[in-house]
Design a protein around this motif. Structure first.
Motif, PDB file in Angstrom:
ATOM      1  N   SER A  88       0.837  -1.248  -0.059  1.00 31.72           N
ATOM      2  CA  SER A  88      -0.175   0.111  -0.080  1.00 31.72           C
ATOM      3  C   SER A  88       0.765   1.521  -0.070  1.00 31.72           C
ATOM      4  O   SER A  88       1.865   1.525   0.739  1.00 31.72           O
ATOM      5  N   GLU A  89       0.727   2.199  -1.022  1.00 32.24           N
ATOM      6  CA  GLU A  89       1.401   3.204  -0.861  1.00 32.24           C
ATOM      7  C   GLU A  89       1.137   4.223   0.200  1.00 32.24           C
ATOM      8  O   GLU A  89       2.006   5.022   0.574  1.00 32.24           O
ATOM      9  N   ASP A  90      -0.091   4.212   0.904  1.00 37.94           N
ATOM     10  CA  ASP A  90      -0.432   4.804   1.899  1.00 37.94           C
ATOM     11  C   ASP A  90       0.250   4.313   3.271  1.00 37.94           C
ATOM     12  O   ASP A  90       0.632   5.234   3.689  1.00 37.94           O
ATOM     13  N   ASP A  91       0.395   3.178   3.300  1.00 41.90           N
ATOM     14  CA  ASP A  91       1.420   2.701   4.329  1.00 41.90           C
ATOM     15  C   ASP A  91       2.789   3.331   4.280  1.00 41.90           C
ATOM     16  O   ASP A  91       3.674   3.352   5.254  1.00 41.90           O
ATOM     17  N   LEU A  96       7.155   6.232   6.195  1.00 40.46           N
ATOM     18  CA  LEU A  96       8.205   7.448   5.693  1.00 40.46           C
ATOM     19  C   LEU A  96       8.015   8.661   6.528  1.00 40.46           C
ATOM     20  O   LEU A  96       9.012   9.186   6.969  1.00 40.46           O
ATOM     21  N   GLU A  97       6.779   9.109   6.570  1.00 36.09           N
ATOM     22  CA  GLU A  97       6.358  10.425   7.217  1.00 36.09           C
ATOM     23  C   GLU A  97       6.561  10.203   8.822  1.00 36.09           C
ATOM     24  O   GLU A  97       6.807  11.087   9.597  1.00 36.09           O
ATOM     25  N   ASN A 214      -4.645  16.381   0.755  1.00 38.26           N
ATOM     26  CA  ASN A 214      -4.187  15.167   1.323  1.00 38.26           C
ATOM     27  C   ASN A 214      -2.491  15.520   1.342  1.00 38.26           C
ATOM     28  O   ASN A 214      -1.896  14.783   2.145  1.00 38.26           O
ATOM     29  N   TRP A 215      -1.997  15.927   0.254  1.00 45.64           N
ATOM     30  CA  TRP A 215      -0.623  16.040   0.142  1.00 45.64           C
ATOM     31  C   TRP A 215      -0.047  17.355   1.399  1.00 45.64           C
ATOM     32  O   TRP A 215       0.850  16.900   1.985  1.00 45.64           O
TER      33      TRP A 215
END
Length: 222
Positions: A88-91, A96-97, A214-215
């Protein structure tokens, strides 16, 4: 003083955890100092033992992302590598954040996992190449969308009113413009957004506003 990389492994699947520990334990430059099975145990290991690298899954009991943020804030020298099945890109963004320096997919070869651990221990960032390419592609797409929605202040002002359900005449009255001028601006907006009509223009601009929101939220996370 030992130059070995001290590693903690936190995963709620014992066989996976023990297999990784066995692989790393055969190396002269890496020492497995602890194992755990939850987000709380990850915090405990970081606080008690201060490993150089902490391998963590994102899907295990507790809030893994909150644990990452807490560990990164309190123990800056503990570098986190996510080892997970989640593509998942969200994960990946959340990890990373949240302070992770590595994101590696399970199924990776032993040598590649070791390379990731060594790289992160030296201060580098490591992301599984396939996932890294996807994240970069989406980042470039986001930049392209930003350029594509480069509306002037007046154009954005008008499309916002249209998005709120106002007709061209109502927008003209509210902004003190002629209806013809509003139509002209709307034509420009539709061209910039590659929209065939008002509905498509409103849909496109709302999608753009949502992506911007979102960004910004993502970039503001600690």
């Amino acid at each position: 003083m030992s130059n070995r990389i001290r590693v903690g492994i936190v995963d709620d699947h014992p066989l996976l955890r023990q297999g990784v520990a066995a692989t790393l334990g055969r190396l002269e430059d890496i020492e497995v100092v602890a194992q755990g099975a939850s987000a709380d145990e990850a915090r405990d290991i970081a606080g008690r033992l201060h490993p150089d690298v902490l391998l963590m899954d994102v899907n295990m009991p507790g809030d893994s992302f909150a644990a990452m943020r807490a560990i990164s804030k309190a123990y800056a020298r503990v570098r986190i590598v996510v080892l997970t099945v989640s593509e998942s890109e969200d994960d990946a963004y959340a990890a990373l954040e949240g302070g992770a320096q590595g994101y590696v997919l399970k199924g990776v070869s032993g040598p590649d996992l070791v390379a990731a651990i060594r790289a992160v221990a030296q201060g580098d960032t490591f992301i599984t190449p396939v996932l890294a390419a996807r994240l970069l592609s989406n980042f470039r797409k986001h930049q392209s969308e930003q350029r594509g929605a480069d509306l002037t202040h007046r154009e954005e002002q008008i499309i916002r009113e249209v998005a709120n359900g106002l007709t061209n005449r109502e927008v003209a009255l509210k902004l003190g413009l002629s209806e013809k001028t509003v139509k002209h601006y709307m034509t420009n907006v539709m061209q910039k957004l590659h929209a065939r009509n008002r509905v498509e223009a409103v849909t496109a601009v709302k999608r753009y506003w949502e992506s911007q929101r979102n960004w910004r939220v993502g970039l503001s996370m600690p």
